[in-house]
Write an enzyme that holds these catalytic residues in place. Structure first.
Site, PDB file in Angstrom:
ATOM      1  N   LYS A  44       0.831  -1.204   0.000  1.00 55.56           N
ATOM      2  CA  LYS A  44       0.000   0.000   0.000  1.00 55.56           C
ATOM      3  C   LYS A  44       0.869   1.259   0.000  1.00 55.56           C
ATOM      4  O   LYS A  44       1.884   1.315   0.696  1.00 55.56           O
ATOM      5  CB  LYS A  44      -0.877  -0.031   1.258  1.00 55.56           C
ATOM      6  N   ASN A  68     -12.899   3.413  -6.483  1.00 53.89           N
ATOM      7  CA  ASN A  68     -12.460   3.618  -5.105  1.00 53.89           C
ATOM      8  C   ASN A  68     -11.904   5.009  -4.932  1.00 53.89           C
ATOM      9  O   ASN A  68     -11.329   5.589  -5.862  1.00 53.89           O
ATOM     10  CB  ASN A  68     -11.427   2.558  -4.683  1.00 53.89           C
ATOM     11  N   GLY A  71      -8.166   7.376  -0.639  1.00 46.49           N
ATOM     12  CA  GLY A  71      -7.449   8.572  -0.195  1.00 46.49           C
ATOM     13  C   GLY A  71      -6.127   8.242   0.486  1.00 46.49           C
ATOM     14  O   GLY A  71      -5.676   8.948   1.384  1.00 46.49           O
ATOM     15  N   LEU A  72      -5.514   7.126   0.019  1.00 46.47           N
ATOM     16  CA  LEU A  72      -4.170   6.762   0.466  1.00 46.47           C
ATOM     17  C   LEU A  72      -4.011   6.604   1.972  1.00 46.47           C
ATOM     18  O   LEU A  72      -2.957   6.917   2.535  1.00 46.47           O
ATOM     19  CB  LEU A  72      -3.139   7.775  -0.047  1.00 46.47           C
ATOM     20  N   ASN A  98       5.424   1.336  -2.679  1.00 50.55           N
ATOM     21  CA  ASN A  98       4.833   2.429  -3.441  1.00 50.55           C
ATOM     22  C   ASN A  98       4.885   3.684  -2.568  1.00 50.55           C
ATOM     23  O   ASN A  98       4.524   3.639  -1.392  1.00 50.55           O
ATOM     24  CB  ASN A  98       3.386   2.029  -3.789  1.00 50.55           C
ATOM     25  N   CYS A 128      -2.013   8.801  -8.404  1.00 47.68           N
ATOM     26  CA  CYS A 128      -3.194   8.534  -7.571  1.00 47.68           C
ATOM     27  C   CYS A 128      -4.248   9.601  -7.832  1.00 47.68           C
ATOM     28  O   CYS A 128      -3.986  10.785  -7.646  1.00 47.68           O
ATOM     29  CB  CYS A 128      -2.843   8.515  -6.087  1.00 47.68           C
ATOM     30  N   ILE A 190      -1.319   0.361 -15.680  1.00 47.91           N
ATOM     31  CA  ILE A 190      -1.759   1.727 -15.426  1.00 47.91           C
ATOM     32  C   ILE A 190      -2.299   1.838 -14.004  1.00 47.91           C
ATOM     33  O   ILE A 190      -2.658   0.823 -13.400  1.00 47.91           O
ATOM     34  CB  ILE A 190      -2.891   2.154 -16.419  1.00 47.91           C
ATOM     35  N   GLY A 242      -4.032  -3.819 -14.511  1.00 46.59           N
ATOM     36  CA  GLY A 242      -5.351  -3.283 -14.858  1.00 46.59           C
ATOM     37  C   GLY A 242      -6.310  -4.414 -15.178  1.00 46.59           C
ATOM     38  O   GLY A 242      -6.332  -4.935 -16.282  1.00 46.59           O
TER      39      GLY A 242
END
Lengths: 311, 256
Positions: A44, A68, A71-72, A98, A128, A190, A242
């Site tokens: 994440k 979705n 919001g990280l 990431n 994002c 992507i 994707g």
């Protein structure tokens, strides 16, 4: 049979990774899959400071896909290094982190700290769609992307550097070339595609954030096309992601030019999806009499025109 | 023991025009659920709809497991078409269920509509002194009544349209109950599941009367096991996952 692939100086035991934001920090899946089997675990997205994420509702289902706007939400760099990374380190799988920053300095700081902590790879999230600042700003501006990639490259010594590009730009090959020229070891394509859904009974958006990122099988043709375009423009590996649900979908990306693939939304449906795809690759290669998975990368025959009615 | 498993449908019984009782036979060794835990049920193997749907287990016997569902949308409409012999995938048991009441505390169970599904196995295990208030819109929508009567608990039923039992919504009945049972008020612990407005009303009464307890929540979720972060609920301690820290939360922790 050889399933290994190389991303920069990193050798993966197979081309199957997890997609950031769909696999938590690995532990959520440990009961369902042997994490040692994965080519790489992409965790994440991490930010410098913890983020609490967007208000609910954060997800909604759409035809063959989902939107979705998480919001990280994440534990932040400090807690990741202290609590999450040691757990992941116990597995014989490459760890790719990431990262997302509000500013160039934040990206550099994050990448530097993670490189020092010895993670195998750093995936720059410049795509994002669900956070207000930073992120996608770098992924949609050529100069900003060039500058960011170059600066982060200087801060990263051991880990490989991957840039996860946005699908919202009209000229993916150009952005791929910019990432390559400024020191990326690979690109991921992507991220989710910005989308929106409205409840016609209440006239309200289905997400509190109004818009969100579309994922799942609905976006697969878009992703395959972008992987195909980008992989012809750069020499560095392209990681395809994707809507990959099964081995056939993974093969499609590899034939389009992806060296490796990431499984995202597919993990939500079947938590064992990654391992099923790895096993499926063995079976496929065996049946086809192909001894090395690298032989199928970019194998699509774009020259011949044929009828697909026999499929 | 598998938390991701296949099960064969043995029965899909319509209880009324909206609700079905689904019975499954697990084809693999499975884990016994705690009261209040839930399962992600595969409604289709096509990708439309894409996601599994979360349902609390009504009850599990050594041989089968039962789920109660209401037809609300595309996914549950497909579930209504489930046929005997069909094999589906499930993930579960998931989440955190209802904690047992402490010694000396009287459980007061409040269920609205299909919220009874989440509380049913809890009720079956509670002591005889427990009070259960169960309400639905109409008599037709009161489910599992015969089984509840057999459970030996003190049951009060009510309907919004006065077609059966006491008249009114469960929160009003709860309020009346507190007024006439001063002694229980100081020693009861609440267990609630139902529509969000009902839970909000019950939580407000609990707060005003200084009563502690638990509420089981529902939220859209993609995975059900803590990875997607889609099912966040706002609590006094920040966002929490309905699928992992919940679906059962201390009722006073939820920001209604």
């Amino acid at each position: 049979m050889d399933l290994t692939v190389d991303i920069g100086h990193l050798k993966l035991k197979n081309p199957v990774m997890t997609a950031s934001g769909t696999f938590g920090y690995g532990e959520e899946y440990a009961e369902f899959v042997d994490l040692n089997m994965l080519g790489a675990i992409v965790v994440k997205g991490i930010t410098l400071k913890p983020l609490e994420g967007n208000p609910p509702p954060r997800i909604c289902e759409t035809p063959c896909g989902m939107l979705n706007a998480i919001g990280l939400q994440n534990v932040g760099l400090k807690r990741f290094l202290k609590e999450k990374l040691p757990y992941l380190r116990a597995f014989d799988s490459k760890i790719i982190v990431n990262v997302m920053g509000n500013t160039l300095q934040e990206y550099v700081k994050l990448a530097g700290a993670l490189d020092e902590a010895g993670v195998d790879g750093i995936e720059l999230n410049v795509s994002c769609p669900n956070v207000k600042k930073g992120g996608i700003m770098f992924g949609t501006d050529k100069k900003a992307l060039a500058n960011l990639t170059a600066k982060v490259r200087q801060a990263v010594r051991q880990s490989i550097l991957i840039t996860k590009l946005s699908p919202t730009v009209p000229d993916i090959p150009k952005f791929a070339v910019i990432a390559e020229e400024n020191g990326s070891d690979a690109i991921t394509l992507i991220n989710t595609i910005p989308g929106m859904a409205i409840d016609t009974r209440t006239w309200q958006p289905k997400l509190a954030n109004i818009t969100g990122g579309l994922s799942g099988p609905a976006i697969r043709p878009v992703a395959v096309r972008m992987v195909w375009e980008a992989s012809r423009a750069v020499k560095i590996p392209v990681i395809g992601v994707g809507g990959i649900m099964n081995v056939d979908d993974a093969l499609e990306f590899m034939l389009a030019g992806a060296t490796a693939v990431q499984v995202g939304t597919g993990n939500f449906l079947r938590p064992t999806a990654t391992v099923e795809i790895i096993n499926g690759l063995w079976t496929y290669l065996d049946k086809k009499g192909i001894s090395n998975v690298k032989d199928i990368i970019g194998g699509v025959n774009g020259e011949s025109i044929h009828s697909n009615l026999n499929n | 023991m598998n938390r991701y498993f296949k099960a064969e449908i043995t029965k899909n019984l319509p209880l009324n025009s909206k609700n079905n009782l689904l019975t499954l036979f697990p084809l693999e060794p499975v884990i016994d659920p705690e009261p209040g835990q839930f399962y992600m049920i595969e409604v289709s193997d096509s990708y439309n709809p894409l996601l599994k749907r979360p349902f609390c287990c009504l009850r599990k016997t050594p041989d089968n497991m039962q789920f109660l569902f209401t037809v609300r949308g595309k996914g549950t409409a497909l579930m209504k078409e489930f046929r005997k012999g069909q094999v589906i995938h499930l993930i579960g048991p998931l989440g955190s269920g209802y904690p047992e009441a402490r010694k000396g505390c009287t459980p007061v169970v409040i269920a609205g509509g299909t919220g009874i599904a989440s509380l049913f196995s809890f009720i079956e295990r509670t002591p005889d002194s427990s009070r259960v208030i169960y309400g639905a819109k109409t008599k037709d929508e009161l489910l599992m009544l015969d089984e509840l009567r057999k459970a030996g608990i003190r049951l009060t039923v009510c309907t919004d349209d006065c077609s059966f039992g006491e008249e009114g919504m469960v929160d009003q009945i709860f309020m009346n109950f507190l007024r006439s049972n001063e002694s229980i008020r100081t020693s009861c612990v609440l267990y609630a599941c139902g529509p969000r407005p009902m839970l909000r009303a019950v939580a407000a009464i609990a707060r005003d009367n200084n009563i502690k307890g638990y509420a089981s929540l529902e939220e859209n979720m993609a995975c059900g096991f803590g990875a997607c972060l889609g099912c966040a609920v706002n609590t006094v301690k920040g966002y929490k996952r309905v699928c992992k820290e919940g679906p059962v939360f201390p009722i006073q922790e939820i920001v209604w």
